[in-house]
Design an enzyme around this catalytic site. Sequence first.
Site, PDB file in Angstrom:
ATOM      1  N   ASN A   9     -25.929   4.992  41.113  1.00  0.00           N
ATOM      2  CA  ASN A   9     -24.652   5.008  41.647  1.00  0.00           C
ATOM      3  C   ASN A   9     -24.328   4.879  43.151  1.00  0.00           C
ATOM      4  O   ASN A   9     -24.811   5.598  43.990  1.00  0.00           O
ATOM      5  CB  ASN A   9     -24.163   6.540  41.395  1.00  0.00           C
ATOM      6  CG  ASN A   9     -22.783   6.827  41.722  1.00  0.00           C
ATOM      7  OD1 ASN A   9     -21.906   6.170  42.256  1.00  0.00           O
ATOM      8  ND2 ASN A   9     -22.388   8.049  41.817  1.00  0.00           N
ATOM      9  N   LYS A  11     -21.748   4.445  45.133  1.00  0.00           N
ATOM     10  CA  LYS A  11     -20.544   5.543  45.657  1.00  0.00           C
ATOM     11  C   LYS A  11     -19.936   4.409  46.633  1.00  0.00           C
ATOM     12  O   LYS A  11     -19.897   3.163  46.218  1.00  0.00           O
ATOM     13  CB  LYS A  11     -21.166   6.723  46.443  1.00  0.00           C
ATOM     14  CG  LYS A  11     -22.064   7.547  45.373  1.00  0.00           C
ATOM     15  CD  LYS A  11     -22.237   8.659  46.037  1.00  0.00           C
ATOM     16  CE  LYS A  11     -23.316   9.612  45.108  1.00  0.00           C
ATOM     17  NZ  LYS A  11     -23.675  10.860  45.191  1.00  0.00           N
ATOM     18  N   HIS A  96     -17.846  12.527  37.740  1.00  0.00           N
ATOM     19  CA  HIS A  96     -18.565  12.683  38.890  1.00  0.00           C
ATOM     20  C   HIS A  96     -18.193  13.987  39.677  1.00  0.00           C
ATOM     21  O   HIS A  96     -16.866  14.008  40.038  1.00  0.00           O
ATOM     22  CB  HIS A  96     -18.975  11.434  39.713  1.00  0.00           C
ATOM     23  CG  HIS A  96     -19.960  11.883  40.753  1.00  0.00           C
ATOM     24  ND1 HIS A  96     -19.974  12.192  41.997  1.00  0.00           N
ATOM     25  CD2 HIS A  96     -21.243  11.429  40.613  1.00  0.00           C
ATOM     26  CE1 HIS A  96     -21.046  12.218  42.256  1.00  0.00           C
ATOM     27  NE2 HIS A  96     -22.007  11.771  41.672  1.00  0.00           N
ATOM     28  N   GLU A  98     -18.063  14.417  42.844  1.00  0.00           N
ATOM     29  CA  GLU A  98     -17.237  13.995  44.139  1.00  0.00           C
ATOM     30  C   GLU A  98     -15.602  13.729  43.304  1.00  0.00           C
ATOM     31  O   GLU A  98     -14.719  13.967  44.138  1.00  0.00           O
ATOM     32  CB  GLU A  98     -17.805  12.818  44.520  1.00  0.00           C
ATOM     33  CG  GLU A  98     -19.020  13.121  45.397  1.00  0.00           C
ATOM     34  CD  GLU A  98     -20.299  12.086  45.402  1.00  0.00           C
ATOM     35  OE1 GLU A  98     -19.828  11.003  45.446  1.00  0.00           O
ATOM     36  OE2 GLU A  98     -21.262  12.646  45.978  1.00  0.00           O
ATOM     37  N   GLU A 168     -25.653  16.933  36.888  1.00  0.00           N
ATOM     38  CA  GLU A 168     -25.865  16.720  38.441  1.00  0.00           C
ATOM     39  C   GLU A 168     -25.527  18.255  39.052  1.00  0.00           C
ATOM     40  O   GLU A 168     -24.349  18.338  39.372  1.00  0.00           O
ATOM     41  CB  GLU A 168     -25.071  15.749  39.069  1.00  0.00           C
ATOM     42  CG  GLU A 168     -25.418  14.481  38.485  1.00  0.00           C
ATOM     43  CD  GLU A 168     -25.107  13.192  39.528  1.00  0.00           C
ATOM     44  OE1 GLU A 168     -25.839  12.476  39.796  1.00  0.00           O
ATOM     45  OE2 GLU A 168     -23.622  13.223  39.637  1.00  0.00           O
ATOM     46  N   GLY A 174     -26.995  14.595  47.511  1.00  0.00           N
ATOM     47  CA  GLY A 174     -26.817  14.210  48.741  1.00  0.00           C
ATOM     48  C   GLY A 174     -27.420  15.037  49.858  1.00  0.00           C
ATOM     49  O   GLY A 174     -27.138  15.097  50.903  1.00  0.00           O
ATOM     50  N   SER A 213     -30.340  14.135  44.528  1.00  0.00           N
ATOM     51  CA  SER A 213     -31.446  13.790  45.465  1.00  0.00           C
ATOM     52  C   SER A 213     -32.835  13.379  44.720  1.00  0.00           C
ATOM     53  O   SER A 213     -33.954  13.813  45.200  1.00  0.00           O
ATOM     54  CB  SER A 213     -31.903  14.979  46.262  1.00  0.00           C
ATOM     55  OG  SER A 213     -30.772  15.394  47.019  1.00  0.00           O
TER      56      SER A 213
HETATM   57  P1  13P Z   1     -27.997  11.511  45.508  1.00  0.00           P
HETATM   58  O1  13P Z   1     -29.182  10.942  44.840  1.00  0.00           O
HETATM   59  O2  13P Z   1     -27.710  10.658  46.742  1.00  0.00           O
HETATM   60  O3  13P Z   1     -28.119  13.033  45.939  1.00  0.00           O
HETATM   61  O4  13P Z   1     -26.590  11.500  44.813  1.00  0.00           O
HETATM   62  C1  13P Z   1     -26.669  11.835  43.498  1.00  0.00           C
HETATM   63  C2  13P Z   1     -25.424  11.712  42.757  1.00  0.00           C
HETATM   64  O5  13P Z   1     -24.553  12.123  43.063  1.00  0.00           O
HETATM   65  C3  13P Z   1     -25.431  10.315  41.440  1.00  0.00           C
HETATM   66  O6  13P Z   1     -24.368  10.164  40.990  1.00  0.00           O
END
Ligand code: 13P
Length: 253
Positions: A9, A11, A96, A98, A168, A174, A213
């Site tokens: 992903n 982003k 997601h 976010e 997640e 992150g 992560s």
């Molecule tokens: P990170 O791997 O940067 O923590 O992000 C995870 C994520 O949100 C994948 O959709």
Amino acid sequence: MRKKIIAANWKMNMTVAETVSFLENFRSHVDEVNGVEIVIAPPFTAIAKLSEMLGGSQKISLGAQNMHFEMSGAFTGEISPAMLRELFVRFVILGHSERRQLFGETDAIVNKKVALALASGLKPIVCVGETLEERDAGKVNEVLETQLRGSLAGVTAEQMQTTVVAYEPVWAIGTGRTASPEQAQEAHAQVRKVLAGLVGETAAKVRIQYGGSVKPNNAASLLGQPDIDGALVGGASLEPHGFAEIIKAAVAK
Ligand code: 13P
């Protein structure tokens, strides 16, 4: 046997030029890799180029990070499943955290998107996960159940077989703070239990990814857990070598 699925992903990262150089490099690292499903979900602007470069590859599938819940119309700034299908996109990440936290997506909205994705021949990757506050309050199971029941309402057992769930935990995204393999396994077992309540025996066939992560140095221990069937990778998927290392960690499992 559930085939492991590792998805990138990206982003809001990667221009078209960066995508081209990523793929050229990445391909050489996964040439010899077999038996793992690989998905890359770039930003919308890079999908057409990546699609052209992949040329219908069976090894690497194209994903999108979001879509709208209507097929067309006056929805400024939105992208429909038909537009994604035209570019040979196979997967779409929905709900997601976010999107839920920053863009107001509710379980009801996610559910409408899941229904249209399935009706359009796209495979949804449906994201669920608790915040740190919810974990500290002992509400992990409850939050997962509410999100899953809301986001997957009306999904049939047959449709569930093409749907992927991503667990997640919001506090691990992150932050460099990964759930321990035991914490992740416990949550994945809960996800599967809720799925069993929704679609019965089919729950055993559904792939559940862990996200938050995931790095080359922790992928193997997470992917070694019985109910962890893949990873949804953010930051570490932006670097071709590191992302390939995560994929290789899935091969051995
Ligand atoms: P990170 O791997 O940067 O923590 O992000 C995870 C994520 O949100 C994948 O959709």
